[in-house]
Design a protein around this motif. Structure first.
Motif, PDB file in Angstrom:
ATOM      1  N   ASP A  37      31.885-166.104   9.748  1.00  0.00           N
ATOM      2  CA  ASP A  37      31.952-164.937  10.620  1.00  0.00           C
ATOM      3  C   ASP A  37      31.024-163.840  10.206  1.00  0.00           C
ATOM      4  O   ASP A  37      30.442-163.112  11.131  1.00  0.00           O
ATOM      5  CB  ASP A  37      33.214-164.516  10.984  1.00  0.00           C
ATOM      6  N   ARG A  38      31.343-163.534   8.865  1.00  0.00           N
ATOM      7  CA  ARG A  38      30.518-162.392   8.249  1.00  0.00           C
ATOM      8  C   ARG A  38      28.869-162.746   8.438  1.00  0.00           C
ATOM      9  O   ARG A  38      28.459-161.857   8.607  1.00  0.00           O
ATOM     10  CB  ARG A  38      31.015-162.345   6.721  1.00  0.00           C
ATOM     11  N   GLU A  39      28.581-163.881   7.920  1.00  0.00           N
ATOM     12  CA  GLU A  39      27.015-164.303   8.152  1.00  0.00           C
ATOM     13  C   GLU A  39      26.520-163.861   9.513  1.00  0.00           C
ATOM     14  O   GLU A  39      25.487-163.678  10.003  1.00  0.00           O
ATOM     15  CB  GLU A  39      26.953-165.787   7.619  1.00  0.00           C
ATOM     16  N   GLU A  40      27.411-164.376  10.631  1.00  0.00           N
ATOM     17  CA  GLU A  40      27.162-164.308  11.934  1.00  0.00           C
ATOM     18  C   GLU A  40      27.060-162.962  12.588  1.00  0.00           C
ATOM     19  O   GLU A  40      26.072-162.441  13.084  1.00  0.00           O
ATOM     20  CB  GLU A  40      28.153-165.034  13.101  1.00  0.00           C
ATOM     21  N   ARG A  41      27.978-162.087  11.942  1.00  0.00           N
ATOM     22  CA  ARG A  41      28.010-160.545  12.342  1.00  0.00           C
ATOM     23  C   ARG A  41      26.860-159.825  11.531  1.00  0.00           C
ATOM     24  O   ARG A  41      26.148-159.297  12.234  1.00  0.00           O
ATOM     25  CB  ARG A  41      29.062-160.144  11.940  1.00  0.00           C
ATOM     26  N   ALA A  42      26.494-160.189  10.456  1.00  0.00           N
ATOM     27  CA  ALA A  42      25.447-159.797   9.618  1.00  0.00           C
ATOM     28  C   ALA A  42      23.938-160.353  10.453  1.00  0.00           C
ATOM     29  O   ALA A  42      23.016-159.173  10.634  1.00  0.00           O
ATOM     30  CB  ALA A  42      25.034-160.305   8.232  1.00  0.00           C
ATOM     31  N   ALA A  43      23.862-161.356  11.032  1.00  0.00           N
ATOM     32  CA  ALA A  43      22.637-161.883  11.660  1.00  0.00           C
ATOM     33  C   ALA A  43      22.481-160.991  12.903  1.00  0.00           C
ATOM     34  O   ALA A  43      21.379-160.479  13.371  1.00  0.00           O
ATOM     35  CB  ALA A  43      22.642-163.328  11.947  1.00  0.00           C
ATOM     36  N   GLU A  44      23.437-160.820  13.767  1.00  0.00           N
ATOM     37  CA  GLU A  44      23.493-160.138  14.841  1.00  0.00           C
ATOM     38  C   GLU A  44      22.996-158.617  14.605  1.00  0.00           C
ATOM     39  O   GLU A  44      22.154-157.868  15.413  1.00  0.00           O
ATOM     40  CB  GLU A  44      24.925-160.063  15.565  1.00  0.00           C
ATOM     41  N   ARG A  46      21.314-157.759  12.151  1.00  0.00           N
ATOM     42  CA  ARG A  46      20.264-157.874  11.142  1.00  0.00           C
ATOM     43  C   ARG A  46      20.450-157.223   9.695  1.00  0.00           C
ATOM     44  O   ARG A  46      19.276-156.397   9.432  1.00  0.00           O
ATOM     45  CB  ARG A  46      18.935-157.359  11.923  1.00  0.00           C
ATOM     46  N   LEU A  47      21.488-157.391   9.140  1.00  0.00           N
ATOM     47  CA  LEU A  47      21.807-156.881   8.051  1.00  0.00           C
ATOM     48  C   LEU A  47      21.657-157.763   6.806  1.00  0.00           C
ATOM     49  O   LEU A  47      21.821-159.071   7.181  1.00  0.00           O
ATOM     50  CB  LEU A  47      23.281-156.242   7.884  1.00  0.00           C
ATOM     51  N   PRO A  48      21.143-157.245   5.633  1.00  0.00           N
ATOM     52  CA  PRO A  48      21.048-158.306   4.611  1.00  0.00           C
ATOM     53  C   PRO A  48      22.371-158.787   4.140  1.00  0.00           C
ATOM     54  O   PRO A  48      23.496-158.045   3.942  1.00  0.00           O
ATOM     55  CB  PRO A  48      20.208-157.533   3.458  1.00  0.00           C
ATOM     56  N   LEU A  49      22.363-160.143   3.553  1.00  0.00           N
ATOM     57  CA  LEU A  49      23.651-160.511   3.239  1.00  0.00           C
ATOM     58  C   LEU A  49      23.912-160.253   1.650  1.00  0.00           C
ATOM     59  O   LEU A  49      25.130-160.496   1.180  1.00  0.00           O
ATOM     60  CB  LEU A  49      23.717-162.176   3.348  1.00  0.00           C
ATOM     61  N   ASP A  50      22.726-160.172   0.862  1.00  0.00           N
ATOM     62  CA  ASP A  50      22.895-159.699  -0.680  1.00  0.00           C
ATOM     63  C   ASP A  50      23.573-158.220  -0.737  1.00  0.00           C
ATOM     64  O   ASP A  50      23.664-157.374   0.010  1.00  0.00           O
ATOM     65  CB  ASP A  50      21.680-159.692  -1.090  1.00  0.00           C
ATOM     66  N   ALA A  51      24.197-158.262  -1.802  1.00  0.00           N
ATOM     67  CA  ALA A  51      24.756-157.110  -1.838  1.00  0.00           C
ATOM     68  C   ALA A  51      23.864-155.761  -2.003  1.00  0.00           C
ATOM     69  O   ALA A  51      22.900-155.944  -2.556  1.00  0.00           O
ATOM     70  CB  ALA A  51      25.364-156.676  -3.340  1.00  0.00           C
ATOM     71  N   ILE A  52      24.338-154.829  -1.338  1.00  0.00           N
ATOM     72  CA  ILE A  52      23.417-153.592  -1.354  1.00  0.00           C
ATOM     73  C   ILE A  52      23.569-152.793  -2.665  1.00  0.00           C
ATOM     74  O   ILE A  52      24.512-152.499  -3.006  1.00  0.00           O
ATOM     75  CB  ILE A  52      23.672-152.683   0.205  1.00  0.00           C
ATOM     76  N   LYS A  53      22.460-152.322  -3.370  1.00  0.00           N
ATOM     77  CA  LYS A  53      22.506-151.603  -4.558  1.00  0.00           C
ATOM     78  C   LYS A  53      22.303-150.332  -4.231  1.00  0.00           C
ATOM     79  O   LYS A  53      21.319-149.938  -3.610  1.00  0.00           O
ATOM     80  CB  LYS A  53      21.388-152.037  -5.497  1.00  0.00           C
ATOM     81  N   VAL A  54      23.319-149.568  -4.714  1.00  0.00           N
ATOM     82  CA  VAL A  54      23.233-148.058  -4.533  1.00  0.00           C
ATOM     83  C   VAL A  54      23.128-147.290  -6.012  1.00  0.00           C
ATOM     84  O   VAL A  54      23.988-147.822  -6.672  1.00  0.00           O
ATOM     85  CB  VAL A  54      24.207-147.565  -3.680  1.00  0.00           C
ATOM     86  N   HIS A  55      22.078-146.442  -6.101  1.00  0.00           N
ATOM     87  CA  HIS A  55      21.808-145.963  -7.398  1.00  0.00           C
ATOM     88  C   HIS A  55      22.435-144.776  -7.218  1.00  0.00           C
ATOM     89  O   HIS A  55      22.377-143.752  -6.433  1.00  0.00           O
ATOM     90  CB  HIS A  55      20.416-145.867  -7.919  1.00  0.00           C
TER      91      HIS A  55
END
Length: 55
Positions: A37-44, A46-55
């Motif tokens: 479900d998370r992968e499908e929503r991310a694809a819809e 267009r979000l990256p599935l990898d962890a987003i790195k915030v500095h």
């Protein structure tokens, strides 16, 4: 009295093991469903599935 307690414990043990096994199966299926479900929503979105790195 201890004979009944011991007998009840022996009877209950297989039931507890079966319940634990069913719970484990359910948790695996639930985790797989959430991942899909998370992968499908991310694809819809267009979000990256990898962890987003915030500095």
């Amino acid at each position: 009295m201890t004979d009944n307690t011991h007998h009840d414990t022996i009877r209950r043990t297989p039931l507890l093991e079966a319940a634990r096994e069913e719970l484990s199966k359910f948790e695996r299926k639930e985790n797989e469903f959430r991942k899909k479900d998370r992968e499908e929503r991310a694809a819809e979105l267009r979000l990256p599935l990898d962890a987003i790195k915030v500095h």
